[in-house]
Design an enzyme around this catalytic site. Sequence first.
Site, PDB file in Angstrom:
ATOM      1  N   ASP A 134      42.681  34.405  40.366  1.00  0.00           N
ATOM      2  CA  ASP A 134      44.183  33.589  39.942  1.00  0.00           C
ATOM      3  C   ASP A 134      45.020  32.376  40.952  1.00  0.00           C
ATOM      4  O   ASP A 134      45.135  33.167  41.767  1.00  0.00           O
ATOM      5  CB  ASP A 134      44.378  33.829  38.472  1.00  0.00           C
ATOM      6  CG  ASP A 134      44.581  33.338  37.522  1.00  0.00           C
ATOM      7  OD1 ASP A 134      44.318  31.857  37.965  1.00  0.00           O
ATOM      8  OD2 ASP A 134      45.426  33.508  36.731  1.00  0.00           O
ATOM      9  N   HIS A 173      40.781  25.826  45.115  1.00  0.00           N
ATOM     10  CA  HIS A 173      39.616  26.899  45.112  1.00  0.00           C
ATOM     11  C   HIS A 173      37.871  26.819  46.589  1.00  0.00           C
ATOM     12  O   HIS A 173      38.180  27.890  46.847  1.00  0.00           O
ATOM     13  CB  HIS A 173      38.234  26.087  44.493  1.00  0.00           C
ATOM     14  CG  HIS A 173      38.828  25.469  42.939  1.00  0.00           C
ATOM     15  ND1 HIS A 173      39.402  26.877  42.643  1.00  0.00           N
ATOM     16  CD2 HIS A 173      38.553  24.413  42.112  1.00  0.00           C
ATOM     17  CE1 HIS A 173      40.114  25.952  41.657  1.00  0.00           C
ATOM     18  NE2 HIS A 173      39.811  25.441  40.158  1.00  0.00           N
ATOM     19  N   ARG A 185      37.454  23.247  31.329  1.00  0.00           N
ATOM     20  CA  ARG A 185      38.572  22.598  32.271  1.00  0.00           C
ATOM     21  C   ARG A 185      37.869  20.662  32.752  1.00  0.00           C
ATOM     22  O   ARG A 185      36.397  20.440  32.218  1.00  0.00           O
ATOM     23  CB  ARG A 185      38.525  22.600  33.966  1.00  0.00           C
ATOM     24  CG  ARG A 185      38.754  24.273  33.245  1.00  0.00           C
ATOM     25  CD  ARG A 185      39.500  24.998  34.866  1.00  0.00           C
ATOM     26  NE  ARG A 185      40.283  26.296  34.986  1.00  0.00           N
ATOM     27  CZ  ARG A 185      41.128  26.376  36.073  1.00  0.00           C
ATOM     28  NH1 ARG A 185      40.954  26.302  37.316  1.00  0.00           N
ATOM     29  NH2 ARG A 185      41.369  27.634  35.054  1.00  0.00           N
ATOM     30  N   LEU A 232      27.776  47.964  50.162  1.00  0.00           N
ATOM     31  CA  LEU A 232      28.922  47.390  48.922  1.00  0.00           C
ATOM     32  C   LEU A 232      28.171  46.574  47.492  1.00  0.00           C
ATOM     33  O   LEU A 232      27.164  45.698  48.367  1.00  0.00           O
ATOM     34  CB  LEU A 232      30.004  46.725  49.462  1.00  0.00           C
ATOM     35  CG  LEU A 232      30.657  45.934  48.375  1.00  0.00           C
ATOM     36  CD1 LEU A 232      31.679  46.292  47.899  1.00  0.00           C
ATOM     37  CD2 LEU A 232      31.560  44.934  49.195  1.00  0.00           C
ATOM     38  N   SER A 269      42.678  37.884  29.974  1.00  0.00           N
ATOM     39  CA  SER A 269      41.471  36.424  30.128  1.00  0.00           C
ATOM     40  C   SER A 269      39.803  36.891  30.186  1.00  0.00           C
ATOM     41  O   SER A 269      39.312  36.099  30.895  1.00  0.00           O
ATOM     42  CB  SER A 269      42.104  35.735  30.782  1.00  0.00           C
ATOM     43  OG  SER A 269      43.564  35.383  31.807  1.00  0.00           O
TER      44      SER A 269
END
Length: 246
Positions: free
Chosen positions: A21, A38, A72, A132, A197
């Site tokens: 965030d 972003h 958004r 991973l 959230s």
Amino acid sequence: MSLKEKIDVEKLPHHIAIIMDGNGRWAKEKGHDRLYGHFHGVESVRNIVEGCAELGISYLTLYAFSTENWDRPQDEVTGLMELLVQTIRDEVPTLNKNNIRLQVIGNIGQLPQNAQNELNEAIRETSTNTGLTLIMALSYSSRWEIIDTVQRIGKDIVSGKLKPEAISASTFASYLCTAGFPDPELVIRTSGEYRISNFLLYQIAYSELYFTPTLWPDFRKDDLYQAIINYQSRERRFGKTSEQVS
Ligand code: IPE
Ligand code: IPE
Ligand code: MG
């Protein structure tokens, strides 16, 4: 001693989940539009994915786009989707080089078709990697997931595949989109907000939460190490007493 050296490699979390965030505020501070934030957030993603792979973390879940984020402004949503497609396209070779397997959770059918295609292709191309597991949460929210899970369980009950009394915690977990992934031991949220959230509500029942004021585009490996060191200083009691767990 570097921060990395302070990490106890015997006590690493298996699964770290991050609420990334603060991109918009980061951009605003610099006098730019939200998409600029972003765009720079992708650099942090690269750095943290690499950091987790180097440490030997097994699972990293990144909350990249929530169900609620669809509301958004249209140009931000479109820009984010384009950034997603471009980033996946660019990153597959690096994921393969670092033995990273890509997975997604969320309502993927809601994403633009080209994003779905790009994701499916990247998942397929990285499916045999054994290092991973990088899980991108896209068009994801916990309430969506839980309702979707209940609907699919309901269908299996109606069709006779599942008996209501056979539903255990593990049955329920096997219907969630996180089926097969362990619950995160550590959840990190950047940008100084102290909330979840709509992220992994069921799965974080006993996770350790770490909040940092650092905005996501500024978050780097040292911030990750700091969070892990902090996590390692905590006593996880799971409802028991301190004496029972020590
Ligand atoms: C996080 O940054 C990225 C997404 C939610 C897609 P924000 O865009 O929420 O940035 P802030 O919180 O407005 O600063
Ligand atoms: C949470 O960030 C979602 C993601 C990081 C993808 P938001 O910026 O959407 O959350 P709120 O609005 O501050 O709760
Ligand atoms: Mg935000």
